[in-house]
Motif scaffolding. Structure first.
Motif, PDB file in Angstrom:
ATOM      1  N   SER A 359       0.352  -1.090   0.449  1.00  0.00           N
ATOM      2  CA  SER A 359       0.283  -0.003  -0.101  1.00  0.00           C
ATOM      3  C   SER A 359       0.808   1.224  -0.181  1.00  0.00           C
ATOM      4  O   SER A 359       0.713   2.384  -0.269  1.00  0.00           O
ATOM      5  N   TYR A 360       2.310   1.281   0.088  1.00  0.00           N
ATOM      6  CA  TYR A 360       3.473   1.986   0.351  1.00  0.00           C
ATOM      7  C   TYR A 360       4.416   1.732  -1.145  1.00  0.00           C
ATOM      8  O   TYR A 360       4.608   1.014  -1.790  1.00  0.00           O
ATOM      9  N   ILE A 381       6.476   7.486   4.638  1.00  0.00           N
ATOM     10  CA  ILE A 381       6.075   6.299   4.180  1.00  0.00           C
ATOM     11  C   ILE A 381       5.604   7.548   2.998  1.00  0.00           C
ATOM     12  O   ILE A 381       5.227   8.627   3.474  1.00  0.00           O
ATOM     13  N   PRO A 383       2.807   6.901   0.413  1.00  0.00           N
ATOM     14  CA  PRO A 383       1.442   5.550   0.177  1.00  0.00           C
ATOM     15  C   PRO A 383       1.995   5.725  -1.392  1.00  0.00           C
ATOM     16  O   PRO A 383       1.750   6.651  -2.473  1.00  0.00           O
ATOM     17  N   ASP A 387      -4.007   7.002   0.108  1.00  0.00           N
ATOM     18  CA  ASP A 387      -4.920   6.237   0.861  1.00  0.00           C
ATOM     19  C   ASP A 387      -3.569   5.771   1.995  1.00  0.00           C
ATOM     20  O   ASP A 387      -3.286   5.111   2.288  1.00  0.00           O
ATOM     21  N   TRP A 388      -3.479   6.643   2.755  1.00  0.00           N
ATOM     22  CA  TRP A 388      -2.247   7.299   3.681  1.00  0.00           C
ATOM     23  C   TRP A 388      -2.559   6.054   5.038  1.00  0.00           C
ATOM     24  O   TRP A 388      -1.935   5.293   5.502  1.00  0.00           O
ATOM     25  N   ALA A 391      -1.368   3.238   4.895  1.00  0.00           N
ATOM     26  CA  ALA A 391      -0.029   2.715   4.621  1.00  0.00           C
ATOM     27  C   ALA A 391       0.341   2.697   5.763  1.00  0.00           C
ATOM     28  O   ALA A 391       1.004   1.615   5.988  1.00  0.00           O
ATOM     29  N   ASP A 394       0.111  -0.666   7.536  1.00  0.00           N
ATOM     30  CA  ASP A 394       1.123  -1.601   6.713  1.00  0.00           C
ATOM     31  C   ASP A 394       2.321  -1.557   7.629  1.00  0.00           C
ATOM     32  O   ASP A 394       2.800  -2.508   7.903  1.00  0.00           O
TER      33      ASP A 394
END
Length: 968
Positions: A359-360, A381, A383, A387-388, A391, A394
């Protein structure tokens, strides 16, 4: 202790014509040292004594006796040492223990302002003269002489090339005067203040605001939260000469200064220079008390949000702890090495998930000691998309797994093996560590209150940790838990569009239970080179000749058409540089459409070799000195790496197999697309971003080979199109292999024969597309806009020149024309008008194309000063056409260029660059013999003739980048 694997710190050319008697004789490189056994004697702690150097007080680490340490009666500390890399150079650093954290509210930006004033003039040199003095000594302004102001320190840097006794003496006198008595008058202040404000204005707004917001959150309640070294407009405009002088007298004291010199001279001579010029410096007034920098405290906001549409969605997290100063001991460093192993394992796991399509796009953790204010474990991070929250979840799940479950010994051993390999390489190559690097390392150690240790000492400390069983699953897990404990964990997210709930969402996300999302990991098998696709039988040598005699570089031809250029030498102990040029490079690309070439640097290497993806290749090469990089030049694509004699065969095998049997893993292409889309808007956020995106395309009349892709081009990128484009290019066209460094001719020929010589003969590359066009003259500048700060703009003016190997002599003389132009523009635009901090003039001469060169002048200016820039630039150009330059200007242009060549020619990269492509175009190699004379014999009349030829007003092209107009 400063050691090779220390953590990253946060940081929000005819010499006879220019030198007299050198300080030391220039001799041939010393013989290579004998091969050292990896088994070094165990390290024993040392007791403190009266002869313990000042840097090692409180430490049991054996002092590095290659340095001579001392303290003057006035309290100034110094460290000097001999270092012959590059030959003839002396690297001088003067560090003042004062930065922006020492300023009062009314002095915001004074430490940085004082740095500027000190360089402008002082007790021994009038306004602006120090730059000219150093230019005559071969110093390049801005690179060889510079300074930096941080939160806690101001460092003045001078790399003095071709140093003579007189040059060293004059330089030390100037530096001592800059520290003790800089010229601080209303006149000098009013002249330099606009320059500092211009530097502040030219900073990228979104990145600056993000950095400020991050510090405000992470270090809430501490001075560091709101103490940027650049200061603020109000206090800088309100500054008076008396106020700045008071700041200087309070903090610029010999007892707060350290002088560090590493250079090609007798240490006794260097020490005598320090004593001679710095002993007379006396402090004014009582010593100030260091400010209270505070400690992180719980109870403040855990999260913050910024909305910078020009920046990608990203999250920054930090677990904050108090910054403490303990004794820099052997055990302390060994325990910190365990912490680093823990962080490396987490980062390895995060990267593996990102490569597999997480997701990142990327995520990583780091340990940072920040400005004597806090110790933090930082997490960044990026992402996929916006959609942080996913991220963050995860990434935290990966960390949670490491907190709950000890790593496998296999994981630990992999990191230990890679670290030790890097340390062994550092020991093997330490003889050729540059003096500037050694001086910088010691200055940094002083700032963070640590010691320094040479590579061998660092390796012995590391081996002691291995022998002491520091790196066990239980201890690494305990270290993982330790580095993720602290006063608080805080996080900041940037979202392109406002979200009122984002602050609470982020606070919840960093505290949510993520154990259910924890990852499962299985054992990772060992990968061996024998598993790579097989190559053919070793190729036969069909020719061998000397193409350059000084130094001796040979060409070797193989039956399959591969050519080798080799230069066996031990000038850089332990290093072997490998560069493989293949195909036709940008000349092979179509000029009528955009292609997936733009993704080559991000995805081509990562796509793998044979059945191995990047994960397997990392395991294959992790504890070896083997690299793999990719680049595009006008006339060739390039794969390369830096290796050792022991790893040379496998380094060549990896590159050869990449050409013969490339892998086509689709994941790196998807990741490259995501990276480019995430950063796309940021290219419009400042004049610099727009320049980086658009300038080369515009200067090539919108030829898509040089243009940047637009969003639609990036969105259309997929693995199938990427492979269809790159596969034939990897398989066709000539191959030239360059091997320069610490190996033997026989070993090199054998290694190339068994790898590139074993390839099948390659089909010819498509005919080269060498049509390159400079844009037509424009009566008014081309306009581009940016979405950043309304007080930022940039102006560019360019004149076409030429290209190709036949014109190399002219191209070198053009470097001098550009240097004179640059110096005049800098004086007029920066020093006198204070309009721009970073004006520059450069020249580009593409050797691989018959045309396409240019002289380029550029300046970051306020929007209402673009016309002023063009007026100045065209005025300078017209004067260079109409009048010969002075002999002093010529010398100040020649000396730095000649000294630069003298320095870089001591390394292999210089000879690789000069000979690259020489097997297909021998003129490139023939022209090497005239480099020094081309520059050293250039006259003022030659410079004027080049100006007449190229600085023609009917040929110039111009561009402005101005703020985008806001809709009403």
């Amino acid at each position: 202790m400063a050691f090779p694997v220390r953590v990253r710190r946060i940081a929000l050319p005819l010499l006879a014509l220019i030198a007299t008697t050198p300080l030391v004789a220039q001799t041939a490189p010393p013989p290579a040292p004998q091969q050292q056994s990896p088994k070094l004697p165990p390290l024993q702690p040392v007791a403190q004594g009266p002869d313990t150097p000042w840097l090692f007080k409180g430490s049991d680490i054996p002092p590095d006796r290659s340095w001579t340490y001392g303290v003057l009666p006035n309290g100034l500390r110094y460290a000097v040492r001999h270092n012959g890399v590059p030959p003839g150079q002396i690297a001088i650093r003067v560090a003042i223990d004062a930065g922006s954290l020492m300023e009062t509210e009314q002095e915001r930006g004074f430490a940085h302002l004082l740095e500027h004033l000190s360089f402008r003039g002082s007790m021994h040199v009038p306004d602006g003269e120090s730059k000219r003095v150093w230019q005559r000594l071969g110093v390049t302004f801005g690179s060889d002489t510079n300074a930096a102001t941080s939160f806690t320190q101001t460092v003045y840097k001078l790399d003095l090339p071709g140093a003579t006794q007189a040059g060293l003496d004059e330089s030390m006198k100037i530096l001592a005067g800059m520290m003790a008595e800089p010229t601080i008058t209303p006149v000098s202040l009013n002249a330099e203040r606009p320059v500092v404000l211009a530097e502040q204005r030219e900073q990228p707004g979104p990145q600056l605001r993000l950095g400020d917001a991050t510090r405000a959150l992470f270090f809430a309640g501490q001075p560091l939260a709101d103490r940027s070294p650049i200061g603020n407009v109000e206090t800088l405009q309100a500054a008076t000469a008396d106020m700045v002088r008071a700041f200087h007298d309070r903090w610029y004291r010999p007892d707060r200064a350290v002088v560090v010199i590493a250079g090609d001279a007798d240490p006794k001579l260097l020490e005598a220079a320090v004593v001679k010029h710095f002993s007379g410096w006396q402090a004014k007034g009582p010593a100030p008390r260091n400010p209270d920098l505070g400690k992180p405290k719980a109870g403040g906001p855990l999260s913050a949000v910024v909305n910078e549409p020009a920046l990608p969605t990203l999250v920054q997290m930090a677990t904050v702890r108090p910054w403490t100063v303990g004794n820099d001991t052997i055990v302390f460093n060994q325990e910190r090495m365990v912490d680093q192993i823990a962080i490396r394992i987490i980062n390895r796991r995060l990267e593996s998930r990102a490569r597999a399509g997480a997701s990142y796009i990327s995520a990583g953790a780091d340990l940072e000691d920040v400005s004597r204010s806090a110790n933090i474990t930082a997490i960044s991070i990026l992402p996929v998309g916006n959609d942080w929250e996913a991220a963050v979840r995860d990434v935290r799940a990966t960390i949670a797994s490491a907190l709950r479950n000890p790593p496998s010994q296999q994981e630990i051993d992999r990191e230990v093996g890679e670290i030790r390999a890097a340390m062994e390489n550092a020991v093997a190559t330490s003889r050729v560590d540059a003096g500037a690097k050694l001086a910088d390392n010691l200055v940094e150690a002083v700032d963070i209150r640590e010691t320094v240790a040479g590579p061998e000492m660092s390796l012995r400390i590391f081996d002691g940790a291995v022998a002491g069983k520091f790196f066990t699953p239980a201890k690494v897990q305990a270290a993982t838990r330790k580095v993720f404990e602290g006063v608080e964990t805080r996080a900041l997210v940037n979202t392109p569009t406002p979200d009122p709930a984002a602050v609470n969402k982020l606070a919840a996300a960093i505290q949510a239970d993520v154990t259910a999302a924890a990852e499962k990991r299985g054992p990772q098998r060992t990968v061996k080179f024998d598993e790579l696709p097989k190559l053919g039988a070793p190729g036969k040598v069909t020719g061998r000749s000397v193409v350059l005699t000084d130094p001796q570089i040979e060409k070797v031809s193989f039956a399959n058409g591969v050519n080798l250029l080799m230069f066996p030498n031990n000038s850089e102990t332990g290093k072997v540089y490998v560069q493989v040029r293949f195909g036709r490079g940008m000349s092979a690309l179509p000029s009528d459409r955009m292609t997936p070439a733009f993704a080559g640097d991000l995805a081509l290497v990562a796509s793998g070799v044979g059945k191995f993806g990047q994960e397997e290749l990392d395991r294959l090469t992790g504890d070896r000195q083997i690299g793999l990089s990719f680049g595009m030049q006008e006339d060739a694509f390039v794969l390369g790496g830096i290796t050792t004699a022991a790893d040379l065969n496998d380094q060549l095998r990896l590159i050869a197999t990449k050409l013969a049997a490339p892998g086509w893993d689709p994941a790196p292409v998807a990741r490259a697309r995501a990276v480019m889309l995430a950063s796309y808007e940021s290219q419009s956020s400042s004049p610099v971003g727009v320049l980086q995106r658009d300038l080369e395309g515009l200067l090539h009349a919108n030829d898509p080979r040089w243009a940047s892709p637009d969003r639609k081009d990036i969105e259309a990128l997929d693995a199938a199109r990427f492979r269809a484009f790159w596969e034939p290019l990897l398989a066709s066209g000539p191959i030239e292999v360059q091997v320069f460094g610490d190996t033997t001719a026989d070993a090199t020929i054998a290694a190339v024969a068994s790898t590139f010589g074993a390839l099948k003969p390659r089909p010819a590359a498509p005919a080269a597309n060498i049509n390159v066009r400079f844009p037509d003259h424009v009566a008014t500048p081309v306009v581009r806009t940016h979405t950043g700060q309304p007080n930022q703009a940039a102006a560019v003016i360019a004149w076409p020149t030429g290209g190709g190997s036949a014109g190399l002599t002219e191209s070198r003389k053009l470097e001098l024309l550009a240097a004179v132009f640059r110096d005049r523009l800098l004086d007029k635009l920066r020093s006198e008008a204070g309009v721009s901090y970073t004006p520059n003039v450069s020249t580009d001469w593409p050797v691989g194309l018959p045309s396409g060169g240019k002289i380029l002048a550029i300046g970051a200016v306020p929007p209402d000063k673009t016309d002023f820039f063009f007026q100045l630039a065209r005025g300078i150009a017209a004067d260079l056409v109409a009048n010969p330059i002075t002999e002093d200007e010529l010398r100040r242009a020649q000396a730095p260029v000649l000294q630069f060549i003298a320095r870089v020619s001591s390394g292999n990269m210089f000879w690789m660059q000069q000979t690259a492509g020489g097997t297909l175009d021998p003129k490139r190699i023939d022209a090497i013999n005239t480099i020094a004379s081309d520059i050293g014999t250039t006259t003022a009349a030659d410079i004027q003739a080049l100006a007449v030829k190229y600085l023609r007003p009917e040929k110039d092209w111009s561009l402005v980048i101005v703020p985008e107009k806001k809709a009403n």
